[in-house]
Design a protein around this motif. Structure first.
Motif, short mmCIF file in Angstrom:
data_model
loop_
_atom_site.label_atom_id
_atom_site.label_comp_id
_atom_site.label_asym_id
_atom_site.label_seq_id
_atom_site.Cartn_x
_atom_site.Cartn_y
_atom_site.Cartn_z
N MET A 1 50.00 63.22 -7.12
CA MET A 1 50.05 61.97 -7.86
C MET A 1 50.79 60.89 -7.06
N THR A 2 50.28 59.67 -7.12
CA THR A 2 50.92 58.55 -6.47
C THR A 2 52.23 58.21 -7.19
N GLN A 3 53.27 57.98 -6.41
CA GLN A 3 54.53 57.57 -7.02
C GLN A 3 54.41 56.12 -7.48
N ARG A 4 54.64 55.89 -8.75
CA ARG A 4 54.49 54.56 -9.30
C ARG A 4 55.85 53.98 -9.64
N LEU A 5 56.13 52.83 -9.02
CA LEU A 5 57.40 52.16 -9.22
C LEU A 5 57.32 51.22 -10.42
N PRO A 6 58.46 50.85 -10.98
CA PRO A 6 58.45 49.87 -12.08
C PRO A 6 57.79 48.57 -11.63
N ALA A 7 57.10 47.92 -12.56
CA ALA A 7 56.41 46.67 -12.23
C ALA A 7 56.45 45.74 -13.43
N LEU A 8 56.47 44.44 -13.14
CA LEU A 8 56.44 43.42 -14.18
C LEU A 8 55.27 42.48 -13.94
N HIS A 61 39.40 52.04 -17.67
CA HIS A 61 39.48 53.09 -16.65
C HIS A 61 38.84 52.57 -15.36
N ILE A 62 39.63 52.37 -14.32
CA ILE A 62 39.16 51.77 -13.07
C ILE A 62 39.49 52.68 -11.90
N TRP A 78 39.74 39.63 -1.52
CA TRP A 78 40.19 38.25 -1.67
C TRP A 78 41.10 38.03 -2.88
N VAL A 79 41.07 38.92 -3.86
CA VAL A 79 41.90 38.68 -5.05
C VAL A 79 43.37 38.63 -4.66
N ALA A 80 44.13 37.84 -5.40
CA ALA A 80 45.58 37.76 -5.15
C ALA A 80 46.31 38.95 -5.73
N GLY A 81 45.74 39.57 -6.76
CA GLY A 81 46.37 40.72 -7.40
C GLY A 81 45.37 41.40 -8.32
N PHE A 82 45.71 42.62 -8.76
CA PHE A 82 44.77 43.41 -9.54
C PHE A 82 45.51 44.08 -10.69
N VAL A 83 44.92 43.97 -11.90
CA VAL A 83 45.56 44.49 -13.10
C VAL A 83 44.61 45.46 -13.79
N VAL A 84 45.05 46.70 -13.97
CA VAL A 84 44.23 47.70 -14.66
C VAL A 84 45.10 48.46 -15.65
N ARG A 85 44.43 49.08 -16.59
CA ARG A 85 45.18 49.87 -17.57
C ARG A 85 45.39 51.31 -17.10
N ASP A 86 44.29 51.96 -16.73
CA ASP A 86 44.35 53.40 -16.45
C ASP A 86 43.65 53.71 -15.14
N PRO A 87 44.37 53.82 -14.02
CA PRO A 87 43.73 54.13 -12.74
C PRO A 87 43.19 55.56 -12.73
N ALA A 88 42.04 55.73 -12.09
CA ALA A 88 41.49 57.07 -11.94
C ALA A 88 42.40 57.93 -11.07
N ILE A 89 42.54 59.18 -11.44
CA ILE A 89 43.38 60.09 -10.65
C ILE A 89 42.79 60.31 -9.27
N ARG A 90 41.46 60.43 -9.22
CA ARG A 90 40.77 60.63 -7.96
C ARG A 90 39.34 60.08 -8.11
N PRO A 91 38.71 59.67 -7.00
CA PRO A 91 37.33 59.20 -7.09
C PRO A 91 36.38 60.36 -7.35
#
Length: 379
Positions: A1-8, A61-62, A78-91
């Motif tokens: 699992m990717t380590q996910r840091l706090p984000a705002l 789910h992205i 090109w996007v400046a940032g990306f916002v998703v709710r639930d990232p896929a664990i693996r493709p």
């Protein structure tokens, strides 16, 4: 699992969403917009029209199709940032070469996940698109009021001239597939790779020219028609391109514009443009063809629109012009047709990358327009 840091996630009106990092760690600023597409995130991320925008995906789910080497619409994200709710664990696609998040990290795209994207989308729908910041890692520990101030100090999309930042630096040619029938000069305001492909598969040799191209540059390729691409920014800043289009109209060259190109043609014809409350983004936007009554599901990405009368034909310096397409969600102008000049445009993306193919026939219409103009010139 990717380590996910706090984000705002911080909006300019002071609303804050807490989540976890997704992609590169750091901070990013831009305009918050939402895309309603259920698929096609790779095409969205690499679409130059999203330059300086932070894209919120309404699909929760992205990432399940990963990333591949075939679906990019340009050479970078090109996007400046990306916002998703639930990232896929693996493709889980046979076409994937690596995970989506790996590509975001490689290209330095800051994102956030594990937030309520439905609540965020409703907020943007009600309050309108606004400036946004994503802060991950150590930056997420800063006082919220300081982060709101940083967001409020960032540039607005209104008045932003961005075509010059995404256009090609040098002209290049995309050869026709099979027998060459026509030559088109395409003004790159943020063009997507699929757009010239849709023309080349119809026997058109496409010369991609920078946004700074002049009429002399256009004439140098001896075109049968001129194409105006999609692109980012405020059309009110496109004075150079508007002047070029007027010269093209005066010369009687067939012209076809999409998205930003539709707004540029609108301005050249004397109409105004304005910023939409939250714009249209996604691959499920319904549009009515006024002439046929047919409803097409279209791919769109625009935050500005043309201000033109929806009924009847308006008199302009270039003859009569009518609105050819109307957005069914909010009656926004989605297309223009010159009745006395060989020119038309649509606000959506008929190349459909990704998205429905309902509007692919518009490229056939452009070819027919070039055929008719060529016959008229020789008769």
């Amino acid at each position: 699992m990717t380590q996910r840091l706090p984000a705002l996630l911080v909006l300019e009106d002071g609303r804050v969403f807490r989540g976890r990092s997704f992609g590169a760690v750091g901070e990013t600023l831009g305009e918050a917009v939402f895309s309603t597409g259920m698929s096609g995130y790779q095409e969205t991320l690499t679409d130059p029209s999203y330059h300086r925008q932070v894209v919120v995906m309404t699909m929760p789910h992205i990432g399940n199709t990963g990333w591949n080497g075939e679906d990019d619409e340009s050479a970078q994200i090109w996007v400046a940032g990306f916002v998703v709710r639930d990232p896929a664990i693996r493709p889980s696609s046979w076409r994937a070469t690596h995970p989506l998040e790996e590509e975001l990290v490689t290209q330095g795209i800051v994102g956030i996940c594990e937030i309520d994207t439905r609540a965020l989308t409703r907020h943007l729908r009600d309050k309108g698109s606004m400036r946004i910041g994503i802060f991950t890692g150590e930056m997420a520990e800063a006082p919220e009021k300081d982060l709101v101030t940083r967001v409020q100090a960032s540039p607005s999309m209104k008045g932003a001239e961005l075509a010059s930042e995404v256009t090609t630096k040098e002209a290049y040619v995309v050869p026709a597939v099979g027998e060459k029938r026509f030559t088109v000069a395409a003004i790159d305001l943020g063009i997507k790779a699929m757009t010239p492909q849709r023309m080349t598969e119809r026997g058109v040799e496409v010369h991609i020219l920078p946004a700074s191209a002049t009429l002399e540059d256009v004439r140098a390729v001896q075109p049968d028609g001129v194409f105006l691409s999609n692109g980012p920014g405020d059309p009110a800043t496109a004075d150079h391109q508007v002047a070029l289009v007027r010269e093209v109209l005066d010369a009687g060259l067939p012209l076809f514009g999409i998205c930003f190109g539709n707004q540029v043609l609108g301005r050249a014809l004397g109409f105004g443009t304005y910023k939409l409350k939250f714009g249209h983004r996604g691959i499920n936007q319904p549009v009515k063809d006024v002439a046929t009554g047919r409803v097409e599901i279209t791919s769109q990405n625009h935050g500005f629109a043309v201000d033109a009368p929806l009924e009847g034909a308006a008199e302009t310096d270039y003859g009569r012009v009518r609105v050819s397409h109307i957005g069914l969600n909010d009656d926004v102008v989605e297309g223009l047709e010159c009745l006395d000049r060989p020119a038309f445009s649509v606000q959506f993306h008929p190349e459909a990358a990704s998205g429905p193919h309902d509007s692919a026939h518009l490229f056939d219409r452009f070819v027919t327009l070039m055929e008719q103009t060529a016959k008229g010139a020789t008769s």
